[in-house]
Design a protein around this motif. Structure first.
Motif, PDB file in Angstrom:
ATOM      1  N   THR A  87       0.872  -1.166   0.000  1.00 20.69           N
ATOM      2  CA  THR A  87       0.000   0.000   0.000  1.00 20.69           C
ATOM      3  C   THR A  87       0.912   1.219   0.000  1.00 20.69           C
ATOM      4  O   THR A  87       1.735   1.374   0.913  1.00 20.69           O
ATOM      5  CB  THR A  87      -0.916   0.017   1.238  1.00 20.69           C
ATOM      6  N   VAL A  88       0.775   2.070  -1.023  1.00 21.20           N
ATOM      7  CA  VAL A  88       1.670   3.212  -1.189  1.00 21.20           C
ATOM      8  C   VAL A  88       0.854   4.495  -1.180  1.00 21.20           C
ATOM      9  O   VAL A  88      -0.163   4.606  -1.863  1.00 21.20           O
ATOM     10  CB  VAL A  88       2.455   3.100  -2.515  1.00 21.20           C
ATOM     11  N   GLU A  89       1.298   5.476  -0.399  1.00 16.09           N
ATOM     12  CA  GLU A  89       0.685   6.808  -0.399  1.00 16.09           C
ATOM     13  C   GLU A  89       1.669   7.743  -1.093  1.00 16.09           C
ATOM     14  O   GLU A  89       2.851   7.801  -0.733  1.00 16.09           O
ATOM     15  CB  GLU A  89       0.446   7.278   1.033  1.00 16.09           C
ATOM     16  N   PHE A  90       1.176   8.460  -2.135  1.00 13.44           N
ATOM     17  CA  PHE A  90       2.057   9.313  -2.922  1.00 13.44           C
ATOM     18  C   PHE A  90       1.303  10.546  -3.398  1.00 13.44           C
ATOM     19  O   PHE A  90       0.091  10.606  -3.330  1.00 13.44           O
ATOM     20  CB  PHE A  90       2.626   8.548  -4.118  1.00 13.44           C
ATOM     21  N   ARG A  91       2.047  11.531  -3.879  1.00  7.03           N
ATOM     22  CA  ARG A  91       1.469  12.736  -4.484  1.00  7.03           C
ATOM     23  C   ARG A  91       1.890  12.786  -5.947  1.00  7.03           C
ATOM     24  O   ARG A  91       2.979  12.350  -6.297  1.00  7.03           O
ATOM     25  CB  ARG A  91       1.936  13.992  -3.755  1.00  7.03           C
ATOM     26  N   LEU A  92       0.991  13.314  -6.796  1.00  9.43           N
ATOM     27  CA  LEU A  92       1.223  13.388  -8.234  1.00  9.43           C
ATOM     28  C   LEU A  92       1.280  14.833  -8.706  1.00  9.43           C
ATOM     29  O   LEU A  92       0.660  15.712  -8.112  1.00  9.43           O
ATOM     30  CB  LEU A  92       0.075  12.704  -8.991  1.00  9.43           C
ATOM     31  N   VAL A  93       1.979  15.057  -9.794  1.00  8.94           N
ATOM     32  CA  VAL A  93       1.895  16.310 -10.537  1.00  8.94           C
ATOM     33  C   VAL A  93       0.845  16.056 -11.617  1.00  8.94           C
ATOM     34  O   VAL A  93       0.980  15.134 -12.418  1.00  8.94           O
ATOM     35  CB  VAL A  93       3.242  16.685 -11.184  1.00  8.94           C
ATOM     36  N   VAL A  94      -0.248  16.856 -11.596  1.00 12.01           N
ATOM     37  CA  VAL A  94      -1.390  16.624 -12.477  1.00 12.01           C
ATOM     38  C   VAL A  94      -1.672  17.865 -13.311  1.00 12.01           C
ATOM     39  O   VAL A  94      -1.669  18.979 -12.795  1.00 12.01           O
ATOM     40  CB  VAL A  94      -2.649  16.257 -11.653  1.00 12.01           C
ATOM     41  N   PHE A  95      -1.890  17.662 -14.608  1.00 12.38           N
ATOM     42  CA  PHE A  95      -2.320  18.739 -15.500  1.00 12.38           C
ATOM     43  C   PHE A  95      -3.836  18.669 -15.586  1.00 12.38           C
ATOM     44  O   PHE A  95      -4.396  17.668 -16.028  1.00 12.38           O
ATOM     45  CB  PHE A  95      -1.691  18.568 -16.885  1.00 12.38           C
ATOM     46  N   ARG A  96      -4.482  19.727 -15.129  1.00 10.78           N
ATOM     47  CA  ARG A  96      -5.943  19.754 -15.097  1.00 10.78           C
ATOM     48  C   ARG A  96      -6.431  21.143 -15.521  1.00 10.78           C
ATOM     49  O   ARG A  96      -6.684  22.015 -14.688  1.00 10.78           O
ATOM     50  CB  ARG A  96      -6.415  19.434 -13.685  1.00 10.78           C
ATOM     51  N   PRO A  97      -6.555  21.365 -16.829  1.00 11.84           N
ATOM     52  CA  PRO A  97      -6.983  22.688 -17.298  1.00 11.84           C
ATOM     53  C   PRO A  97      -8.449  22.949 -16.963  1.00 11.84           C
ATOM     54  O   PRO A  97      -9.246  22.025 -16.804  1.00 11.84           O
ATOM     55  CB  PRO A  97      -6.779  22.613 -18.812  1.00 11.84           C
ATOM     56  N   PHE A  98      -8.780  24.214 -16.831  1.00 13.25           N
ATOM     57  CA  PHE A  98     -10.152  24.623 -16.565  1.00 13.25           C
ATOM     58  C   PHE A  98     -10.969  24.555 -17.855  1.00 13.25           C
ATOM     59  O   PHE A  98     -10.411  24.697 -18.951  1.00 13.25           O
ATOM     60  CB  PHE A  98     -10.203  26.053 -16.022  1.00 13.25           C
ATOM     61  N   VAL A  99     -12.273  24.363 -17.754  1.00 16.26           N
ATOM     62  CA  VAL A  99     -13.146  24.358 -18.922  1.00 16.26           C
ATOM     63  C   VAL A  99     -13.071  25.736 -19.574  1.00 16.26           C
ATOM     64  O   VAL A  99     -13.191  26.756 -18.907  1.00 16.26           O
ATOM     65  CB  VAL A  99     -14.598  24.025 -18.515  1.00 16.26           C
ATOM     66  N   GLY A 100     -12.788  25.758 -20.865  1.00 14.85           N
ATOM     67  CA  GLY A 100     -12.685  27.015 -21.595  1.00 14.85           C
ATOM     68  C   GLY A 100     -11.313  27.662 -21.539  1.00 14.85           C
ATOM     69  O   GLY A 100     -11.096  28.704 -22.141  1.00 14.85           O
TER      70      GLY A 100
END
Length: 65
Positions: free
Chosen positions: A34-47
């Motif tokens: 069981t691993v707990e980690f943080r990610l770098v995520v690209f999540r653009p806004f709508v529009g």
């Protein structure tokens, strides 16, 4: 990279917070953690408009700089 629904495009693992476990399920030869980690995520806004130059295109999609 992988797209995760309702999260975004996962770019990379930022850090690993903890690793627990190290057990083997009966009938399975792989160890399981069981691993707990943080990610770098690209999540653009709508529009949202992102300005970039086209680097290449192929059957897998478009690549920008």
């Amino acid at each position: 990279m992988k797209v995760i629904a309702n999260l975004g495009l996962c770019i990379s693992v930022y850090d690993i917070r903890s690793i627990d476990g190290g057990f083997v399920f009966p009938g399975d030869g792989a160890s399981t953690y069981t691993v707990e980690f943080r990610l770098v995520v690209f999540r653009p806004f709508v529009g949202e408009i992102i300005t970039a130059k086209l680097k290449e295109s192929d059957s897998n999609g478009l690549r920008y700089t």
